[in-house]
Design an enzyme around this catalytic site. Sequence first.
Site, PDB file in Angstrom:
ATOM      1  N   TRP A 195     -65.921  -8.052  27.695  1.00 50.66           N
ATOM      2  CA  TRP A 195     -64.764  -7.628  28.622  1.00 50.66           C
ATOM      3  C   TRP A 195     -63.838  -6.632  27.794  1.00 50.66           C
ATOM      4  CZ3 TRP A 195     -59.446  -8.120  27.953  1.00 50.66           C
ATOM      5  CH2 TRP A 195     -58.791  -7.683  29.146  1.00 50.66           C
ATOM      6  N   ASP A 362     -54.026  -6.088  45.781  1.00 53.33           N
ATOM      7  CA  ASP A 362     -54.906  -6.816  44.966  1.00 53.33           C
ATOM      8  C   ASP A 362     -54.340  -8.433  45.221  1.00 53.33           C
ATOM      9  OD1 ASP A 362     -56.132  -7.726  42.142  1.00 53.33           O
ATOM     10  OD2 ASP A 362     -56.798  -5.428  42.666  1.00 53.33           O
ATOM     11  N   TRP A 473     -64.226  -6.830  45.871  1.00 54.10           N
ATOM     12  CA  TRP A 473     -64.723  -8.016  45.952  1.00 54.10           C
ATOM     13  C   TRP A 473     -65.004  -8.394  44.332  1.00 54.10           C
ATOM     14  CZ3 TRP A 473     -67.640 -10.902  50.040  1.00 54.10           C
ATOM     15  CH2 TRP A 473     -68.441 -11.987  49.286  1.00 54.10           C
ATOM     16  N   ASP A 474     -64.015  -9.628  44.003  1.00 48.66           N
ATOM     17  CA  ASP A 474     -64.030  -9.870  42.451  1.00 48.66           C
ATOM     18  C   ASP A 474     -64.821 -10.961  42.162  1.00 48.66           C
ATOM     19  OD1 ASP A 474     -63.049  -9.600  39.811  1.00 48.66           O
ATOM     20  OD2 ASP A 474     -60.751  -9.605  40.562  1.00 48.66           O
ATOM     21  N   MET A 475     -64.830 -11.186  40.789  1.00 50.47           N
ATOM     22  CA  MET A 475     -65.643 -12.335  40.403  1.00 50.47           C
ATOM     23  C   MET A 475     -65.332 -12.423  39.011  1.00 50.47           C
ATOM     24  SD  MET A 475     -68.291 -13.872  38.721  1.00 50.47           S
ATOM     25  CE  MET A 475     -69.495 -12.685  38.178  1.00 50.47           C
ATOM     26  N   ASN A 476     -64.248 -13.596  38.814  1.00 49.11           N
ATOM     27  CA  ASN A 476     -63.574 -13.560  37.561  1.00 49.11           C
ATOM     28  C   ASN A 476     -64.036 -14.729  36.229  1.00 49.11           C
ATOM     29  OD1 ASN A 476     -61.770 -11.387  37.484  1.00 49.11           O
ATOM     30  ND2 ASN A 476     -60.886 -12.217  39.360  1.00 49.11           N
ATOM     31  N   CYS A 522     -66.494  -5.947  41.569  1.00 50.64           N
ATOM     32  CA  CYS A 522     -65.516  -6.155  40.545  1.00 50.64           C
ATOM     33  C   CYS A 522     -66.016  -7.473  39.945  1.00 50.64           C
ATOM     34  CB  CYS A 522     -63.941  -6.130  41.033  1.00 50.64           C
ATOM     35  SG  CYS A 522     -63.066  -6.584  39.279  1.00 50.64           S
ATOM     36  N   ASP A 544     -61.759  -3.608  33.257  1.00 55.11           N
ATOM     37  CA  ASP A 544     -60.077  -4.047  33.354  1.00 55.11           C
ATOM     38  C   ASP A 544     -59.333  -3.320  32.240  1.00 55.11           C
ATOM     39  OD1 ASP A 544     -60.205  -5.780  35.319  1.00 55.11           O
ATOM     40  OD2 ASP A 544     -60.230  -7.858  34.128  1.00 55.11           O
TER      41      ASP A 544
END
Length: 723
Positions: A195, A362, A473-476, A522, A544
């Site tokens: 990351w 965001d 379209w995030d995925m954390n 994302c 990021d």
Amino acid sequence: MIEIIESRRTFHLQTRHTSLILHVLDSGHMVCLYWGGRVLDHSFSYIVKEIKRASYLSDTDGIKDFKLEQQPLTYPAYGNPDMRTPAFMFEYEDGSRITDLRYQSCKSYKGKRKLEGLPTVVSEECQVLELTLRDVAMKVEVVLTFAVFEEWDAITESVAVKNIGTKVIQIERLMSSCYSFLDCNFDLVTLTGAWGRECHFSRQPIRQGMFVLDSKRSASGHGQNPFLALAEPSADEEHGNVYSMNFVYSGNFEAGVEIDMHQNTRLMMGLNAFDFNWKLEADEVFQSPEVVMVHTKAGFGEMSRIYHRLYRDCLIQSKYAKQVRPVLFNSWEAAYFDFDKERLLVLAKEAANLGVELFVLDDGWYGKRNSEKGSLGDWIPNEKKMGGSLNELAKQVNALGMQFGLWFEPEMVSKDSRLYESHPEWIIRVKDHEPQLARYQYVLDLSRREVQDYIINAVSKVLDSANISYVKWDMNRNITDLGSFALPNDRQKEVSHRYMLGLYRILEVLTRRYPDVLWEGCAGGGGRFDAGILYYMPQIWTSDDTDAIERLDIQFGTSYVYPAIAMGCHVSESPNHQVGRKTSLGTRGLVAMQGNLGYEIDLLKTTNEEKTAIKRQIAAYKEMRHTIQNGTLYRLVHSENERAWMYCSEDGSRAYVSYVQILAKPNTVPKRLKLQGLQQGIHYIVDNGKETREGSALMEIGLALPKVSEDFYARQWQLTREE
Ligand code: DGJ
């Protein structure tokens, strides 16, 4: 072009510059005779005859001097005298794991169709070859599908397994592509990191043994891109043989290189066999995702350019695939969760004045989300926080002359959310263990149809409520506690792949339903920067980490496979929020111009002088962006202390050259930067000045690099063809 030389049971797949030659041995085993620069010959059986090496094992099929272990098998099985890592493994009802695949038939046709439920590189132009192999005893068929993208110099391969018997088969391992070289003198190239440091280029010699690059995170992952190349040790940016594979998939993958005791190299890529199993009932077919194979004799630079063209032309499905992308402003590093309507509108006004074209709100606009702690899954706009509806906000942003965009993280649910309260069974988990939280959230079980439909409806409802032109379209978080309450015990090892199929269905439905929306993928930055996501979403947030110097390695690495038009690159504040480094606005702007330019900066704190500079940057980028986003990339310098790259326009009329010196060094010699991709005999005006330089002189003698006593110094040149 595909030439089928039936008399010799040979298949010659040809792109503009490469040949891939497959052959059926008398025994029915399939071998790969050659992959490399294009050859014009028709008879290759001499290659088979000349494969005579030592082997420890006895003769295969009882035939004297025929040893499978010496053969470059195309789709090797387990349990026979090959003895290396197999490309697949099935388990049968009687406990046997032995499959003996022999060639059965072939089929060739024009035009490649999409693989059902999976992202695919498609073109009406390409020629397809299907080779069917069969195990007669176990009643299983394997179909290898090769598609030749002649014009683009690439070949794709995928594999389908058909259960043609009456008993259940368990698929335990299934590579999508496997190539065996009769050689082992290669360097291994990967794009690895973590990351905040995604996609760093890494190169190392390989030795006898097995190297595996993989992901077990149910996402391709920050740590390892699903890409692997074998390069001649002498290969560099401009020269040398490079053989590469890139997986069109976003979940658990495996890329393996095995050098055996006879100095052969086997290269494989496919679904990760770790914790994978698929139950295939009678008459069922399992389709693997596909691998893109690119070979070039012209080094890494040419390899990248092949991927870039192919992905812009044949992978990205969005109508925006080749359209210039808007300069955006994103609220994340400007405000994080701390905003109200007034703050958003002040930011929006400032952004519009600077020339920004798309304002992105965001995280933090829904439920009661004011921190990471809750509300994921409750996609209901927080009208109190935003001082009105999303529709009103979007209209106000539109009135400033900008488009409006919104962030989502639809694959997740917070523990503290209404969705989790009403559907605790909808998360990925197993029965007897308390599931792990990460960032206070669980992963929704996308293998369940009702969960897929919930997401489709929830996102659609928001998109229908306002004029939203862009979605991030995030995925954390990655998947732990892998299991599904909706699947029986003997299908639990299918969950990870079923999750991906569920995600792909959601993305297929939403991107088709909202074709005018610009979708950006994302995953906590570049945690899922892969060809699978690119099929649906034409751009991806690269990392990021927005520090200009860190971004050099991240963006350089990403550019090995993925085109500039796919890379989200933003200018953020200095000192940088991730690493605390101070860099000039000029350097941050120049580095962000390597892809799709955006800003994540608190414009309420920005000085007038900085605003004037940003305005100039944006105006300059708008002039350059067509060339950057759709042009041809040349990486010029990739040394420890310096980076340089350039983009040339398709018609050769323009080029933009960028250079960054990381640390200033004392007492250095004057250096020059040799360019690439220009036309010989053509004169170029440098930086709109009076001076012109001839193309070959720019490539052979180069531009003088400034000698500057400044860390993180950056310089850009513009070249325009003299008319
Ligand atoms: C991670 C993303 O990469 C960031 O850009 C931002 O969108 C945050 N998530 C929001 O939670």
